[in-house]
Design a protein around this motif. Structure first.
Motif, mmCIF file in Angstrom:
data_model
loop_
_atom_site.group_PDB
_atom_site.id
_atom_site.type_symbol
_atom_site.label_atom_id
_atom_site.label_comp_id
_atom_site.label_asym_id
_atom_site.label_seq_id
_atom_site.Cartn_x
_atom_site.Cartn_y
_atom_site.Cartn_z
ATOM 1 N N ILE A 256 33.710 3.675 -3.527
ATOM 2 C CA ILE A 256 32.302 4.045 -3.652
ATOM 3 C C ILE A 256 32.215 5.419 -4.313
ATOM 4 O O ILE A 256 32.889 6.360 -3.909
ATOM 5 C CB ILE A 256 31.601 4.091 -2.279
ATOM 6 N N MET B 79 31.872 -2.935 -0.957
ATOM 7 C CA MET B 79 30.613 -3.521 -0.480
ATOM 8 C C MET B 79 30.671 -3.804 1.017
ATOM 9 O O MET B 79 29.669 -3.652 1.728
ATOM 10 C CB MET B 79 30.302 -4.801 -1.259
ATOM 11 N N LEU C 140 29.853 -0.585 2.741
ATOM 12 C CA LEU C 140 28.410 -0.294 2.722
ATOM 13 C C LEU C 140 27.667 -1.148 3.741
ATOM 14 O O LEU C 140 26.816 -0.647 4.487
ATOM 15 C CB LEU C 140 27.841 -0.550 1.326
ATOM 16 N N HIS D 202 23.194 -2.078 -1.797
ATOM 17 C CA HIS D 202 23.344 -1.540 -3.149
ATOM 18 C C HIS D 202 22.096 -1.811 -3.967
ATOM 19 O O HIS D 202 21.488 -0.905 -4.520
ATOM 20 C CB HIS D 202 24.576 -2.130 -3.838
ATOM 21 N N LEU E 299 24.072 -4.424 -7.975
ATOM 22 C CA LEU E 299 25.505 -4.597 -8.214
ATOM 23 C C LEU E 299 25.724 -5.443 -9.460
ATOM 24 O O LEU E 299 25.263 -6.572 -9.546
ATOM 25 C CB LEU E 299 26.162 -5.268 -7.005
ATOM 26 N N ASN F 22 27.582 -1.024 -13.451
ATOM 27 C CA ASN F 22 27.546 -0.017 -12.389
ATOM 28 C C ASN F 22 28.878 0.097 -11.653
ATOM 29 O O ASN F 22 28.953 0.674 -10.573
ATOM 30 C CB ASN F 22 26.439 -0.338 -11.375
ATOM 31 N N ILE G 208 32.321 1.952 -7.305
ATOM 32 C CA ILE G 208 30.982 1.379 -7.420
ATOM 33 C C ILE G 208 29.958 2.514 -7.424
ATOM 34 O O ILE G 208 29.936 3.356 -6.527
ATOM 35 C CB ILE G 208 30.685 0.420 -6.254
ATOM 36 N N ASP H 250 25.719 3.931 -8.471
ATOM 37 C CA ASP H 250 24.284 3.591 -8.424
ATOM 38 C C ASP H 250 23.882 2.894 -7.131
ATOM 39 O O ASP H 250 22.943 2.080 -7.122
ATOM 40 C CB ASP H 250 23.882 2.742 -9.635
ATOM 41 N N VAL H 251 24.564 3.197 -6.057
ATOM 42 C CA VAL H 251 24.206 2.606 -4.762
ATOM 43 C C VAL H 251 22.795 3.048 -4.375
ATOM 44 O O VAL H 251 22.493 4.240 -4.347
ATOM 45 C CB VAL H 251 25.199 3.037 -3.667
ATOM 46 N N ASP I 146 22.841 -8.731 -2.226
ATOM 47 C CA ASP I 146 24.055 -8.100 -2.760
ATOM 48 C C ASP I 146 25.178 -9.113 -2.925
ATOM 49 O O ASP I 146 25.932 -9.073 -3.904
ATOM 50 C CB ASP I 146 24.533 -6.986 -1.827
#
Length: 305
Positions: A92, A143, A146, A155, A158, A162, A173, A175-176, A225
């Motif tokens: 992340i 993921m 998260l 997110h 996804l 990104n 990853i 732009d969460v 997601d």
């Protein structure tokens, strides 16, 4: 009124104001997103021969008749930045802080990834299916992290553009949760239908009621997601957009709502367990999609991997 807005919190302990810490490298944006411009920057007092580069993601919005737009945007950025800066996982993207002096709107500071997104990487380099499967597992791991947060972190956007590779070749990853900042007319009016290819049907079907009227922003969920994760698998192994043979992005909305899904890449078709997993991830009923924890287990990953 300019930023930072007086009387509105401009930073937190976890997401500080980095305006005086960075010196922009680019006079003009290094890259353009759908609702943001990306600038590179280095530390103000950095003296190393190859100083560490940071990315500043500066929001870009249209005009607004809302007199409170600037103050509301700053509140959103600070609150979201504080929440995201607390996330610590190797897959992340780490949020460093906020800046107010790079563009018209505030920017979010994160690490800069030289090679760009995995979409750009696949255009420039050849990757084996084993390497791509490793990417899929790392995305699933991030993921899962998260979604295991309390409350779960969604997110909301996804897709391959990104997702990045860091200097060590690990998936990161980015732009969460950005959809919760840009879900206003000032931003959505500038967005294209391109994201529809990864968007779950319940988010596009006007006949589906919102799950909670108390939620601000789009009604994205952990299940949506998961749908996007399935589309991202298709994107990775096909090295193309989902529905690669459909030129019109808007058309994909109607295809998804009618229950059509992209053709599985040849490698995925040949892996029965993987093709079955993808099929379950993009079923129409959100509650029937597997969780990211289940997905990791079915990909052969341990609880800690």
């Amino acid at each position: 009124m300019s930023f930072p807005v007086p009387g509105i919190s401009k930073e937190t302990t976890h997401c500080p104001d980095w305006s005086s810490r960075l010196h922009p490298v680019d006079q003009f944006p290094y890259a353009l997103g759908e609702h943001s411009d990306l600038f590179r920057a280095r530390g103000t007092h950095e003296t190393k021969p190859r100083p560490k580069l940071f990315a500043i993601k500066c929001l870009r919005a249209g005009s607004s008749s809302n007199p409170n737009f600037n103050s509301e945007l700053q509140k959103k950025l600070v609150l979201q930045g504080d929440a995201l800066a607390k996330l610590t996982h190797e897959n992340i993207c780490t949020i460093r802080g906020i800046v107010y002096n790079t563009s018209r709107f505030p920017g979010i500071v994160m690490d800069f990834y030289e090679g760009g997104s995995i979409v750009n990487r696949m255009k420039e380099h050849s990757y084996t299916n084993d390497e791509k499967l490793s990417w899929v597992k790392q995305i699933a791991s991030g993921m899962r992290y998260l979604h295991r947060m309390r409350p779960p972190v969604v997110h909301g956007d996804l897709r391959g553009s990104n997702i990045f590779l860091n200097a060590g070749g690990k998936i990161v990853i980015a732009d969460v949760g950005m959809v919760y900042i840009t879900d206003t007319p000032e931003f959505t009016m500038m967005q294209s239908a391109a994201t529809a290819r990864w968007t779950a049907p319940e988010l596009m079907d006007p006949k589906v009621p919102r799950q909670s009227t108390s939620i601000e922003g789009p009604d994205c969920t952990t299940q949506s997601d998961v749908f996007a994760f399935a589309m991202t698998i298709v994107q990775i192994f096909s090295e193309a957009l989902p529905f690669r043979h459909v030129n019109n992005d808007t058309t994909c909305i109607f295809l998804i709502l009618r229950g059509q899904r992209p053709e599985l890449p040849q490698y995925v078709q040949g892996q029965r367990s993987l093709s079955s997993l993808v099929g379950e991830c993009w079923v129409r009923e959100p509650s029937k999609r597997p969780s990211m924890t289940d997905i990791c287990w079915r990909l052969g990953m341990s609880a800690s991997s």
